[in-house]
Design an enzyme around this catalytic site. Sequence first.
Site, short mmCIF file in Angstrom:
data_model
loop_
_atom_site.label_atom_id
_atom_site.label_comp_id
_atom_site.label_asym_id
_atom_site.label_seq_id
_atom_site.Cartn_x
_atom_site.Cartn_y
_atom_site.Cartn_z
N GLY A 9 33.96 -74.79 -23.84
CA GLY A 9 32.67 -75.02 -23.18
C GLY A 9 32.84 -75.80 -21.89
O GLY A 9 33.36 -76.90 -21.88
N GLY A 11 30.35 -76.79 -19.89
CA GLY A 11 29.10 -77.43 -19.48
C GLY A 11 29.36 -78.85 -19.03
O GLY A 11 30.50 -79.20 -18.70
N GLU A 169 7.82 -78.19 -16.21
CA GLU A 169 8.33 -77.80 -14.89
C GLU A 169 8.05 -76.33 -14.62
O GLU A 169 7.70 -75.94 -13.50
CB GLU A 169 9.82 -78.14 -14.81
CG GLU A 169 10.02 -79.66 -14.72
CD GLU A 169 11.46 -80.14 -14.82
OE1 GLU A 169 12.29 -79.44 -15.44
OE2 GLU A 169 11.74 -81.23 -14.29
N ASP A 298 25.16 -81.21 -26.59
CA ASP A 298 24.05 -80.67 -27.36
C ASP A 298 24.48 -80.12 -28.71
O ASP A 298 23.63 -79.81 -29.54
CB ASP A 298 23.39 -79.52 -26.58
CG ASP A 298 22.54 -80.03 -25.44
OD1 ASP A 298 22.47 -81.26 -25.26
OD2 ASP A 298 21.95 -79.20 -24.72
#
Lengths: 422, 422
Positions: A9, A11, A169, A298
Site C-alpha cells: 500500500g 497511501g 464537501e 485506515d
Amino acid sequence: MKHRVVVIGAGFAGLQTVLGLKGADCQITLIDQRNHHLFQPLLYQVATTLLATSDIAWPIRALLHDRDDVTTLLGTVEGVDRTAREVVLRSGTRVPFDTLVIATGARHAYFGKDAWEADAPGLKTLEDATTIRRRMLLAFERAELTEDEAERQALLTFTVIGAGPTGVELVGILAELAHRILPREFRHIDTRKARILLIEAGPRILPAFSDELSGYAKAALEKSGVEVMTGHPVTECTWDGITVAGQIIPARTTIWAAGVQASRAKDWLAAEGDRAGRVMVGDDLTVPGDPNIFVLGDTAHVISDGKPVPGVAPAAKQQGVYAARTIVARLRGQPKPAPFRYRHMGNLATIGRNAAVIEYGRFKMRGWLAWWVWGIAHIYFLIGARSRLFVSLSWLWVFLSGQNSARLITQKETLKETEREK
Amino acid sequence: MKHRVVVIGAGFAGLQTVLGLKGADCQITLIDQRNHHLFQPLLYQVATTLLATSDIAWPIRALLHDRDDVTTLLGTVEGVDRTAREVVLRSGTRVPFDTLVIATGARHAYFGKDAWEADAPGLKTLEDATTIRRRMLLAFERAELTEDEAERQALLTFTVIGAGPTGVELVGILAELAHRILPREFRHIDTRKARILLIEAGPRILPAFSDELSGYAKAALEKSGVEVMTGHPVTECTWDGITVAGQIIPARTTIWAAGVQASRAKDWLAAEGDRAGRVMVGDDLTVPGDPNIFVLGDTAHVISDGKPVPGVAPAAKQQGVYAARTIVARLRGQPKPAPFRYRHMGNLATIGRNAAVIEYGRFKMRGWLAWWVWGIAHIYFLIGARSRLFVSLSWLWVFLSGQNSARLITQKETLKETEREK
C-alpha cells in the site's frame, strides 16, 4: 543479506514508512494495486470538476526514483503466508519478507447492503471520482433532453448519504455548480431548481466538530441551497432513488459518503478485527504475537490515549513515521521507541468554495478566512512543487473566473447509465 | 419563426460554424456525443503522459454559455430524415432543421481488418488516449515483474503503425520516456532496451513533407532510439504482436496511426462517398442537390484547386467559417460567396520534446527552433487563457524538470489486459 521490508500500500501510511526508512540499509519492496499515490483529501474536488486527476496523483516510481533501496511492484495482493514469511500476489509471485508493513486502507462500507454500491458509488479512487463526475454531469445533460417532467425532477435530484467532511464537501461544490455555474449554460432546464440533499443518520452533520461549527456548517449549506436531513438513516437505495424517513425520494444520482470498511488485511493475517474490519494492533502498531508485522492507517484499529485513532491522513502519516522509526531502532539494536501516540492535528472541512470550518482543541475558525487556511494547509501537504503550483493556480483561476476547469464526461458509461438515455 | 440550423459535431468544423453564426439571428442546435470539444492535435501528448485530459478539452456548454441562440444537446445521432427535415437521435428525439451542418469527423480505419482495433487502438478521443497511456505504462510494469525473458522482451516492444504526424509524434515521446525518464525508476529491467518501432507501408515517413525533412525526421528518430521500417505493410496484427515483411514481431503494445475512416454521415444522407467514406460535396460544401445540407471537415471530400483538401484542423476550421458565411449570406439575401478555397497553413510535426519539422511552401524549418514555433502556434490555437497558461506551464515544467506529469494508469483494464497479469 540485507533485512527485507515489504510494504503493501502506497497511501499516506505506506509511503511515509518507505520515506522514513531512507538510509536504514534494508531492502524494501513497495507493492500497490495502482501505479500512483493519491492525495485523497482533495479527491472530492476531482469528482466535482475543480481539479484534474493528475493534480492529486503521482506515479509511485517517480516519487522513489532516487531510492535504490526500494523496488516498486504493481500488483494485487491475494494473501500473506505467515509461516513462509511471504506475500502472495494474484500473479502467483511470492515476495519474501523479514518485516511486513500492511497499509492497505479502506473502501466504502454499505453496512451489509453491498448491492447499493453500484447505485450509490463512494469516493476512494480516481475512478470513483471520474464516475461520480460523469454521473453528475450526465444527469444535467439528460434533464435538458427529457420531455417528462417527473423524470426531469428525478434527474435534477442529487443525494449524498453521510455528512462527514466528504459528504459536506461534495454537496458544497455541487450546490455551487447547480446554482452559480451551470444556469447560464442550459436552455430548457433551470439548474437552480436542482435539489441537493445531504442525508445523515446521526443527529447532526460533521459529528467530529463541536455543536457550534456543525450548526454553522448546516446553516451555510442551507443558505447555498442544500437540503440537510439529519436523524434519519437511508433504508433503501436503488438506481431510481432512495427511501429515508419512510419517504421515497426519486433521485438519479446518489453518492455514498457514509462509512468505510477496512481492506482485507484481517483475513490475510487471520487476525482479530473490529466491526469495520480493522486489524487490532498493539501500542507498537504490530499484530499481537508477531512484532515483525505492522498494520497501519485506515486498515488498523489503533488506541491512543484510550481512544481509537481516527481514519485521517495525518494519523496514517504519523503511524508510517512510527513504524519506520521502530524498524530502524531494531536494525540498529537500539531500544524500542515509546508506544505510539496520536497527535491530533485538528478537524477541517470546506463548505463550497468560500467557507470552511476548522477546529483544533478549543480553537475554532469558520468562514472565508478558514477556507484560506484550509487551502494553504492542503497545498503545503501536496507532493512536489508542480502540484503545489498547479493546484494553487487552478483554485486561483476558479476564484477569479468562476469557471470550473475539469467538467469532462469521460470513459464509457455503464450499461445502466446508457439505458437512461432511452 | 427563426431559421433553424442544426450542427452535428462540436469539433473544429462544427464549433467554428456555430461561432461564425454569432449575431445571424437564427436558432442553432449543436449536437455532440460528448460534452467536450477536444483539441485533437495535442491528444498524443495525453497518450504519452505530458498533458492532463482537462488541458485540451473544454465543456461545449461552457464555450457557448453566452450564446442564447445556441442550444447544446448531448446525444448520439442515428440518422437524418431528409424528407421530414429532422435529425434522429438514438433516444428517439427528432430535431427539426432548415439548414443542417454535419461535421462528425473520422475514426481510425483498419482497411477491412476491423478485428485489429481491439489489439491496436487508435488515437481520436480522450478515452483512446487514456487507454494507450494505460497499456504503455502497464507494459513496463509487467516487464518489471515477469521472470520470462521472452515475455519481457515482448512487453518492452512497442510498435506504432503509420508514420504520419501522429505516429511520428507518438514514437518520439515514447522513446524519450523509455530512454530518458523511466530508466532510473525500474530495478529489474533496463527500459533503455525497449524496442520502439515505427512501421510505415509507404516509402518514407511523414509523406506530406518534402524528402529532405522526411529524411531529417527519420534520422532524428533513429538517433533517439526508434527503429523506423518503411516500405512494408503490416500483414497481421494480434494481441501478441504484428507481422511485417514476413517477420513476426512479438509486441505487447501496438498503436494504430495508419488511416482514418469518415463517420457514418454518408449513410445518414444516402449520399455518394469516396473510399474513406467521406461525403462528396460541391464547391460550396453542400451535398449535391440539397443546398441546405453542409458536410464539413474530416467527414467531407472537398476539392480545392483541383486537389482533395487534407483532413487537418485548419482545413476543418476554414470550412466552418465558410459554411457560416454562406448561411448568413442566404439569410440576408446576399449573393452566394465564391467557391470554397483551402488555404494551406503548412505542415508541422514534432519529434520528441526538442525537435520539430515545419514546411510552408518552400519555407522549411527543423530542430529545436521549429519545436518552439510549433509550441507557440499550438498554444495560440488552444481555447481560453486557462488552457494556454496550463499547457505552457506543463511544457515548461517538463522542459526544466525532465519529469512528465500525467503518468497515471487509470480506469479498469479490459479483461484481455488483466490476463496479462497472470
